[in-house]
Motif scaffolding. Structure first.
Motif, PDB file in Angstrom:
ATOM      1  N   PHE A   1      25.716   4.623  87.457  1.00 58.20           N
ATOM      2  CA  PHE A   1      26.947   5.360  87.748  1.00 58.20           C
ATOM      3  C   PHE A   1      27.523   5.891  86.443  1.00 58.20           C
ATOM      4  CE2 PHE A   1      27.960   0.897  87.219  1.00 58.20           C
ATOM      5  CZ  PHE A   1      29.094   0.868  86.418  1.00 58.20           C
ATOM      6  N   GLY A   2      28.505   6.760  86.577  1.00 60.85           N
ATOM      7  CA  GLY A   2      29.100   7.369  85.394  1.00 60.85           C
ATOM      8  C   GLY A   2      28.140   8.352  84.749  1.00 60.85           C
ATOM      9  N   PRO A   3      28.361   8.694  83.460  1.00 61.63           N
ATOM     10  CA  PRO A   3      27.484   9.643  82.769  1.00 61.63           C
ATOM     11  C   PRO A   3      26.028   9.182  82.707  1.00 61.63           C
ATOM     12  CG  PRO A   3      29.501   9.275  81.507  1.00 61.63           C
ATOM     13  CD  PRO A   3      29.504   8.277  82.614  1.00 61.63           C
ATOM     14  N   MET A   4      25.795   7.870  82.743  1.00 61.00           N
ATOM     15  CA  MET A   4      24.418   7.369  82.668  1.00 61.00           C
ATOM     16  C   MET A   4      23.577   7.871  83.833  1.00 61.00           C
ATOM     17  SD  MET A   4      22.490   5.366  80.721  1.00 61.00           S
ATOM     18  CE  MET A   4      23.410   4.035  79.963  1.00 61.00           C
ATOM     19  N   ALA A   5      24.185   8.041  84.994  1.00 61.99           N
ATOM     20  CA  ALA A   5      23.439   8.527  86.158  1.00 61.99           C
ATOM     21  C   ALA A   5      22.829   9.904  85.877  1.00 61.99           C
ATOM     22  CB  ALA A   5      24.350   8.580  87.383  1.00 61.99           C
ATOM     23  N   ARG A   6      23.592  10.764  85.198  1.00 65.26           N
ATOM     24  CA  ARG A   6      23.074  12.104  84.864  1.00 65.26           C
ATOM     25  C   ARG A   6      21.935  12.008  83.848  1.00 65.26           C
ATOM     26  NH1 ARG A   6      24.312  15.594  80.755  1.00 65.26           N
ATOM     27  NH2 ARG A   6      26.093  14.324  80.104  1.00 65.26           N
ATOM     28  N   PHE A   7      22.090  11.146  82.841  1.00 65.18           N
ATOM     29  CA  PHE A   7      21.044  10.990  81.820  1.00 65.18           C
ATOM     30  C   PHE A   7      19.750  10.478  82.454  1.00 65.18           C
ATOM     31  CE2 PHE A   7      24.453  11.686  78.998  1.00 65.18           C
ATOM     32  CZ  PHE A   7      23.960  11.883  77.718  1.00 65.18           C
TER      33      PHE A   7
ATOM     34  N   ASP B   1      13.485  14.852  80.359  1.00 66.07           N
ATOM     35  CA  ASP B   1      14.406  15.028  79.227  1.00 66.07           C
ATOM     36  C   ASP B   1      15.031  13.665  78.911  1.00 66.07           C
ATOM     37  OD1 ASP B   1      16.255  15.705  77.358  1.00 66.07           O
ATOM     38  OD2 ASP B   1      17.410  17.063  78.636  1.00 66.07           O
ATOM     39  N   LEU B   2      14.562  13.030  77.867  1.00 69.67           N
ATOM     40  CA  LEU B   2      15.018  11.678  77.535  1.00 69.67           C
ATOM     41  C   LEU B   2      16.369  11.657  76.844  1.00 69.67           C
ATOM     42  CD1 LEU B   2      11.661  10.188  76.163  1.00 69.67           C
ATOM     43  CD2 LEU B   2      12.558  10.083  78.487  1.00 69.67           C
ATOM     44  N   PHE B   3      16.842  12.809  76.375  1.00 70.05           N
ATOM     45  CA  PHE B   3      18.052  12.828  75.538  1.00 70.05           C
ATOM     46  C   PHE B   3      19.243  13.502  76.201  1.00 70.05           C
ATOM     47  CE2 PHE B   3      14.366  12.595  72.769  1.00 70.05           C
ATOM     48  CZ  PHE B   3      14.696  11.545  71.937  1.00 70.05           C
ATOM     49  N   SER B   4      18.997  14.440  77.109  1.00 70.18           N
ATOM     50  CA  SER B   4      20.082  15.232  77.723  1.00 70.18           C
ATOM     51  C   SER B   4      21.015  15.785  76.656  1.00 70.18           C
ATOM     52  CB  SER B   4      20.883  14.371  78.720  1.00 70.18           C
ATOM     53  OG  SER B   4      20.092  13.975  79.801  1.00 70.18           O
ATOM     54  N   GLY B   5      20.441  16.270  75.607  1.00 70.35           N
ATOM     55  CA  GLY B   5      21.228  16.779  74.483  1.00 70.35           C
ATOM     56  C   GLY B   5      20.410  16.694  73.207  1.00 70.35           C
ATOM     57  N   PRO B   6      21.061  16.758  72.056  1.00 70.52           N
ATOM     58  CA  PRO B   6      20.332  16.755  70.781  1.00 70.52           C
ATOM     59  C   PRO B   6      19.711  15.392  70.478  1.00 70.52           C
ATOM     60  CG  PRO B   6      22.697  16.615  70.381  1.00 70.52           C
ATOM     61  CD  PRO B   6      22.522  16.863  71.858  1.00 70.52           C
ATOM     62  N   ASN B   7      18.598  15.426  69.749  1.00 66.76           N
ATOM     63  CA  ASN B   7      17.944  14.211  69.271  1.00 66.76           C
ATOM     64  C   ASN B   7      18.142  14.126  67.761  1.00 66.76           C
ATOM     65  OD1 ASN B   7      16.314  12.081  68.582  1.00 66.76           O
ATOM     66  ND2 ASN B   7      14.381  13.143  68.993  1.00 66.76           N
ATOM     67  N   PRO B   8      19.050  13.250  67.287  1.00 61.59           N
ATOM     68  CA  PRO B   8      19.323  13.180  65.843  1.00 61.59           C
ATOM     69  C   PRO B   8      18.150  12.637  65.051  1.00 61.59           C
ATOM     70  CG  PRO B   8      20.446  11.403  66.993  1.00 61.59           C
ATOM     71  CD  PRO B   8      19.863  12.286  68.051  1.00 61.59           C
ATOM     72  N   TYR B   9      17.145  12.079  65.720  1.00 58.96           N
ATOM     73  CA  TYR B   9      15.995  11.500  65.029  1.00 58.96           C
ATOM     74  C   TYR B   9      14.747  12.356  65.212  1.00 58.96           C
ATOM     75  CZ  TYR B   9      18.983   7.383  64.815  1.00 58.96           C
ATOM     76  OH  TYR B   9      20.025   6.523  64.569  1.00 58.96           O
ATOM     77  N   ALA B  10      14.954  13.642  65.508  1.00 59.25           N
ATOM     78  CA  ALA B  10      13.816  14.520  65.795  1.00 59.25           C
ATOM     79  C   ALA B  10      12.906  14.685  64.587  1.00 59.25           C
ATOM     80  CB  ALA B  10      14.322  15.892  66.244  1.00 59.25           C
ATOM     81  N   ASP B  11      13.469  14.551  63.382  1.00 57.22           N
ATOM     82  CA  ASP B  11      12.677  14.749  62.163  1.00 57.22           C
ATOM     83  C   ASP B  11      12.230  13.420  61.552  1.00 57.22           C
ATOM     84  OD1 ASP B  11      13.040  17.507  62.354  1.00 57.22           O
ATOM     85  OD2 ASP B  11      14.976  17.391  61.323  1.00 57.22           O
TER      86      ASP B  11
ATOM     87  N   VAL C   1      27.102   9.213  70.056  1.00 55.29           N
ATOM     88  CA  VAL C   1      28.186   9.515  70.995  1.00 55.29           C
ATOM     89  C   VAL C   1      27.681   9.444  72.431  1.00 55.29           C
ATOM     90  CG1 VAL C   1      29.856  11.254  71.730  1.00 55.29           C
ATOM     91  CG2 VAL C   1      29.459  10.876  69.300  1.00 55.29           C
ATOM     92  N   ASN C   2      26.440   9.885  72.666  1.00 55.71           N
ATOM     93  CA  ASN C   2      25.868   9.760  74.008  1.00 55.71           C
ATOM     94  C   ASN C   2      25.759   8.303  74.426  1.00 55.71           C
ATOM     95  OD1 ASN C   2      25.626  12.509  74.277  1.00 55.71           O
ATOM     96  ND2 ASN C   2      23.449  12.591  73.784  1.00 55.71           N
TER      97      ASN C   2
END
Length: 588
Positions: free
Chosen positions: A294-300, A309-319, A528-529
């Motif tokens: 429930f909550g935002p986790m349900a969307r992720f 899509d494992l991140f639903s947004g930016p991946n700060p560890y992409a590099d 933040v996610n």
């Protein structure tokens, strides 16, 4: 005779001088910071000693004290009035509130934390520009980075980053992921294995977060489990497990903060009443088995399952440099270095507690220094990993050396957030937030003893959430509870457990908590996610825990065993999750 006197007199004079230096605290009056509403702080020139720190009273020509051994700044009292007119007021909690609110609103954690730090500097300096700048950097950022405990944790982070990079380059992580995919067929199974591993690594929450993350990340990725969900599992099995494990760095912290040398006994007696920690584990396992989100986790989770899509947004560890040829790797390339890391970190913590100097096993863990133990243990584990990969010919020596800066780079987001979080804590400390909270709790204790467990729990949540430190919350609240109740009173154990549970709850929710930051780093998830998806889960458990503490307080007040509240809490938690599942099915 005269020769004997000539030998004895200088020696006697030296002994008197030494005695004067050792008894310098006699110049200081009683500790005025213990008074309600205090505006006093330790003298920055003498550190509450009350003696001149320039000459220690040995130089009659000393410009500071004239040889009188009295600190010129405080007049020998050891304490001075805080320069900030916001000291020990509700304003002292404003900097972390600003930082947390901005982080949740803007999704920019670095700028939000820095603005909170600046707000603390402005309040401390009464809005004077130069003093603000000096306090933000000298008293905040520089002091936090140069602190020996913090530096040990940063070194541990860097070494662990290098080890993760080595395991990835050797193909161990990918091989373990392939093995798990063949043997663990369901998403629920992978999540349960992650929870089990988190429970088993109960020694320290930092170590738990990063180890569980590095081991389980390739497996959860194969099952399309979002990084936010992995971060929540890591976080929920870090501090909540450590706070109910007798052999852990957290048991050592609680033992140190309790008075009269009975800390470890109190810790053991408080475990059945630590409702937030116990209910968090119940909630975590139940959610996996019931398939409730429930909550935002349900969307992720939906994005991870349906879109990959494992991140639903930016991946700060992409590099972070994980894209390597992993076809030659084996499961042992990941399992062996992790096992070596666990063993050496345990040995390191035992060493820091004096185990190899004759101290008992449990006592050594109780006296251990997590920073020293994890730093030394991980350093030796890294050396063993280098030797192992060299013997295995998994990569060249140059490639192994390149993993050190790459591992450092992978941990930069966590290091930056930790540094800012520590600096923000330094700001709240300099504003006397702990005294404000202490006075509030002591006033609340009068005439409301049956409600005190839930009051202590809520105050602990708010304090740990605002400051990002659970151990600091222990240090403030546990002595207060011990001052209100006799340790023979059943209510005292419930209240001490409520303090510990509230501290863990606030720490679990807070974006500026080091454990929350470590969980983000372990899962390699946007911080933040992680916070925004975890918050509804943690708040749900906090509400159920608060009701359980209310029930426990009433039971103890009327002479019934307080432990009977735990089944009530478990039943309430399961009923809440079933109600949420029914609501989700109705909406679908």
């Amino acid at each position: 005779m005269r020769k004997t006197l000539n030998r004895i007199l200088p020696l006697a004079a030296m002994m008197l001088v030494l005695l004067a230096m050792l008894s310098a605290t006699a110049f200081a009056a009683g500790d005025p910071t213990e008074e309600p509403g205090t505006r006093m702080i330790e003298c920055p020139d003498c550190g509450a000693v009350g003696a001149c720190m320039e000459c220690y009273g040995l130089d009659p020509a000393c410009e500071a004290c004239g040889g009188t051994n009295v600190c010129a700044a405080c007049g020998g009292t050891g304490y001075v009035t805080s320069p900030s007119r916001f000291f020990n007021t509700a304003w002292s909690l404003l900097p972390p509130v600003i930082a947390i609110a901005l982080a949740l609103i803007t999704k920019e954690v670095y700028s939000s934390l820095f603005i909170g730090i600046v707000a603390g500097g402005l309040l401390y300096s009464n809005f004077q520009f130069e003093t603000t700048v000096r306090h933000v950097f000298d008293g905040g950022i520089v002091a936090s980075v140069t602190d020996s405990y913090n530096m040990g944790i940063l070194i541990f982070l860097i070494i662990l980053g290098a080890m993760v990079c080595l395991m990835n380059k050797a193909g161990g992580s990918a091989a373990f992921g392939r093995w798990a995919k063949a043997h663990i067929k369901s998403r629920a199974g992978v999540q349960l294995v992650s929870i089990l591993l988190g429970v088993l690594i109960f020694i320290d929450d930092y170590f738990n977060c990063l180890t569980v993350g590095s081991v389980m990340r390739p497996i959860t990725d194969k099952q399309n489990i979002s990084r936010a969900k992995l971060a929540y599992i890591i976080d929920a099995t870090a501090a909540p497990v450590c706070i109910i494990a007798p052999v852990s760095s957290w048991a050592a912290a609680v033992s140190a903060f309790a008075e009269d040398g009975q800390g470890f006994s109190l810790f053991l007696r408080a475990i059945p009443y630590n409702y937030y920690a116990l209910l968090t584990i119940v909630m975590l396992v139940s959610m996996v088995l019931l398939r409730v989100e429930f909550g935002p986790m349900a969307r992720f989770e939906k994005n991870a399952i349906e879109k990959g899509d494992l991140f639903s947004g930016p991946n700060p560890y992409a590099d972070a440099g994980e894209q390597v040829d992993d076809s030659k790797g084996s499961v042992l390339d990941l399992v062996l270095p992790v096992l070596v890391l666990v063993v050496f970190c345990v040995i390191g913590m035992l060493y820091s507690g004096g185990f190899f100097s004759g101290v008992g096993f449990v006592e050594a863990f109780s006296a251990s220094d997590a920073s020293v133990g994890l730093m030394l243990g991980s350093a030796f584990a890294l050396i063993v990993a280098f030797i192992y990969y060299q013997v295995r010919r998994a990569m060249s020596f140059k490639e192994m050396m390149n993993c050190i800066p790459e591992g450092f780079k992978a941990m930069v987001p966590a290091i930056m957030i930790l540094t800012f979080a520590w600096s923000l804590k330094a700001m709240t400390d300099s504003l006397g937030a702990k005294y404000f909270v202490r006075d509030f709790v002591q006033q609340s204790a009068t005439g409301m003893q049956m409600l005190l467990p839930v009051i202590v729990f809520v105050v602990g949540c708010l304090l740990a959430f605002s400051t990002g430190t659970s151990w600091g919350t222990f240090g403030i609240l546990i002595p207060i509870v011990q001052g209100v109740f006799s340790m023979d009173d059943p209510m005292s154990i419930v209240c001490i457990s409520a303090c510990m549970a509230g501290a863990v709850c606030g720490d679990h929710c807070s974006p500026i908590s080091d454990t929350t930051i470590m969980a983000s780093a372990g899962a390699q998830c946007d911080h933040v996610n992680h916070v925004s998806t975890q918050l509804p889960y943690a708040i749900t458990c906090a509400v159920v825990s608060g009701i359980t503490y209310l029930v426990a307080g009433l039971l103890v007040h009327f002479g019934a065993p307080g432990v009977l509240a735990l089944p009530v809490g478990i039943a309430l938690m399961l009923a809440t999750l079933l109600a949420i599942k029914r609501r989700n099915m109705a909406r679908a």
